[in-house]
Design an enzyme around this catalytic site. Structure first.
Site, PDB file in Angstrom:
ATOM      1  N   GLU A 111      13.628  -7.132  27.104  1.00  0.00           N
ATOM      2  CA  GLU A 111      13.604  -8.678  26.637  1.00  0.00           C
ATOM      3  C   GLU A 111      14.843  -9.210  25.952  1.00  0.00           C
ATOM      4  O   GLU A 111      15.383 -10.174  26.085  1.00  0.00           O
ATOM      5  CB  GLU A 111      12.368  -8.868  26.034  1.00  0.00           C
ATOM      6  CG  GLU A 111      11.073  -8.574  26.882  1.00  0.00           C
ATOM      7  CD  GLU A 111       9.882  -8.585  26.369  1.00  0.00           C
ATOM      8  OE1 GLU A 111       8.793  -8.619  27.008  1.00  0.00           O
ATOM      9  OE2 GLU A 111       9.766  -8.313  24.879  1.00  0.00           O
ATOM     10  N   VAL A 145       0.865  -1.244   0.171  1.00  0.00           N
ATOM     11  CA  VAL A 145      -0.027   0.049   0.041  1.00  0.00           C
ATOM     12  C   VAL A 145       0.836   1.119   0.230  1.00  0.00           C
ATOM     13  O   VAL A 145       1.934   1.216   0.902  1.00  0.00           O
ATOM     14  CB  VAL A 145      -1.026   0.165   1.286  1.00  0.00           C
ATOM     15  CG1 VAL A 145      -1.901   1.511   1.314  1.00  0.00           C
ATOM     16  CG2 VAL A 145      -1.742  -1.290   1.184  1.00  0.00           C
ATOM     17  N   ALA A 184      -0.497  -5.225  22.082  1.00  0.00           N
ATOM     18  CA  ALA A 184      -1.441  -5.869  21.532  1.00  0.00           C
ATOM     19  C   ALA A 184      -2.859  -5.843  21.832  1.00  0.00           C
ATOM     20  O   ALA A 184      -3.778  -5.959  20.883  1.00  0.00           O
ATOM     21  CB  ALA A 184      -0.727  -7.430  21.266  1.00  0.00           C
TER      22      ALA A 184
END
Length: 460
Positions: free
Chosen positions: A173, A82, A318
């Site tokens: 992390e 796109v 999320a």
């Protein structure tokens, strides 16, 4: 399978991440033609992407083909890039065509932001896609392989220095996982080096790690990182990155593996909408998640900027992306029924950052703070719950849990051409200047053939 009739309203969803996929799933039974467009053919469980980068998981364990998830429900899935949106003519512009829509949901996510220093990208890849993760995994593993053969002590030390820039959830992390690799997974695998000599350096411009978390949790997170052997530097600003290391002010850290986790920028698709954007390039949406003045265009996920009722922004997580995707789909259904749209309300279930085996910090339902093993178990449970829909949930759970709990790194595979010592930049002075091999075509070929690209938050 649902039949899509040409006379049905056409809903186009841009992006197959958490927000886009949830919106599509909400609309599969609606009386609409549904098309999802993504530049990749898979949905990616991005919160575990760092475990691919650190050789704990294989890419197929955290990704699933979009066609297998949506195709059986009658959704048309298109693999395309796109380039923009033409709101006046209700068209999505593709690199090789266009697509008409009646309703549009934009969920194209975010990409890396180097704060105006895009020339750092070849030396410090970010972590947004499977390609990024595989490239970082390659660089990390190749560094140990080259150190095993390198005879120059200075270059060997630089190969065993790993710098992570940015101490948000992704950086923390990554740092914890890299420390576990060097201290627990690799010792004994090499004969000429001791992998426990590796330096894992975490750099953060603010005065604490995990800046969005409460102070007591950030203190615990830092202590845990330091116990794992991570060198944490807060209040430190990176001023330059090159082929052989990182500058923090005037200090130079020699490191051949640098990972960027410091910032994200919204997808450039937002600029084509012709509406004001915030400093990160996101669209300031209405409470109904629409573009101001365009009730047929919804923006969700990392591309949307929206404040909650208490004035705090909806976080880039999320769960927030999935809730927004579902809500945008419901508002489209309201419009199809001639009903008023409903403002979005975010339900904060909490957020967690894992630091290492058995260690995490997090907040549940805005008020319950957790740290240590209990937070790690909560993080484990939440992530396994979200893995529903990928291959076999039980198989993924067992494979991931075994690898994670035993420190086993079963995905320690190096792909591409074999590493070459003569491709390494050689130091020419004590100031850190380096000279590249004469046959090196680009800076990104120092440790490996680069395959980086740009997607949702580090945490989406």
């Amino acid at each position: 399978m649902k039949t899509q009739r040409e006379d049905m309203p056409h809903v186009v969803i841009l992006g197959g991440g958490f927000a886009g996929l949830r919106a599509a799933q909400q609309l599969v039974k609606a009386p609409v033609r549904l098309t999802l467009v993504d530049r990749h053919n898979h949905h990616l469980f991005q919160p575990l992407l760092y475990q691919v980068a650190t050789a704990t998981l294989s890419p197929s364990e955290i990704a699933a083909p979009l066609r297998s998830l949506l195709g059986p429900h009658g959704v048309s899935v298109l693999l395309a890039d796109v380039t923009g949106v033409d709101p006046e003519h209700k068209r999505v512009l593709l690199s090789d065509g266009e697509l008409k829509y009646d309703y549009l949901i934009i969920a194209t996510g975010a990409t890396h932001s180097y704060f105006g220093n895009d020339h750092w990208a070849p030396f410090a890849p970010g972590l947004k896609s499977i390609e990024d993760a595989v490239e970082i995994r390659r660089r990390v593993l190749v560094a140990y392989e080259l150190a095993e053969r390198e005879t120059d002590p200075r270059i060997r030390r630089s190969l065993l220095n790993f710098v992570i820039i940015g101490a948000g959830p992704t950086g923390v992390e990554m740092a914890g996982s890299l420390a576990e690799i060097s201290r627990s997974s690799l010792p004994g695998d090499f004969k000429n080096i001791d992998t426990r000599d590796a330096r894992i350096i975490l750099i953060e411009g603010m005065d604490k790690v995990l800046p969005v978390y409460p102070d007591d949790l950030t203190v615990k997170a830092r202590r845990t990182l330091e116990k794992l052997g991570v060198e944490v530097r807060t209040g430190a600003r990176v001023t330059n990155i090159d082929a052989t290391g990182v500058y923090i002010g005037d200090e130079y850290i020699e490191a051949r593996t640098v990972i960027w986790a410091a910032g994200v920028a919204a997808s450039p698709v937002a600029r084509s909408l012709g509406v004001p954007l915030d400093r990160a390039g996101r669209v300031t949406v209405t409470p109904e998640l629409t573009v101001p003045g365009r009730e047929d265009i919804f923006v969700v996920g990392d591309l949307a900027s929206l404040k909650q009722s208490d004035g705090t922004p909806v976080p880039g997580l999320a769960p927030a992306a999935m809730q927004e995707g579902k809500h945008a789909a419901r508002n489209i259904l309201h419009r199809l029924r001639g009903q008023p749209m409903v403002p979005f309300e975010y339900w904060d279930r909490g957020s967690y950052a894992v630091i290492g085996r058995g260690h995490a910090v997090g907040i549940a339902f805005r008020r319950f703070k957790q740290s240590g093993f209990s937070a790690w178990m909560a993080w484990l449970f939440i992530h396994l719950m979200f893995l529903i829909g990928f291959r076999s949930k039980l198989a993924v759970m067992l494979d991931w849990a075994y690898s994670y709990l035993t420190f086993g790194k079963s995905a320690r595979i190096i792909t591409g051409p074999a590493p070459r010592l003569d491709e390494l930049p050689r130091f020419t002075s004590s100031e850190g200047a380096a000279v590249l091999p004469s046959d090196t075509p680009t800076p990104s070929a120092q440790l490996a053939a680069s395959s980086s690209r740009e997607l949702a938050p580090s945490s989406r």
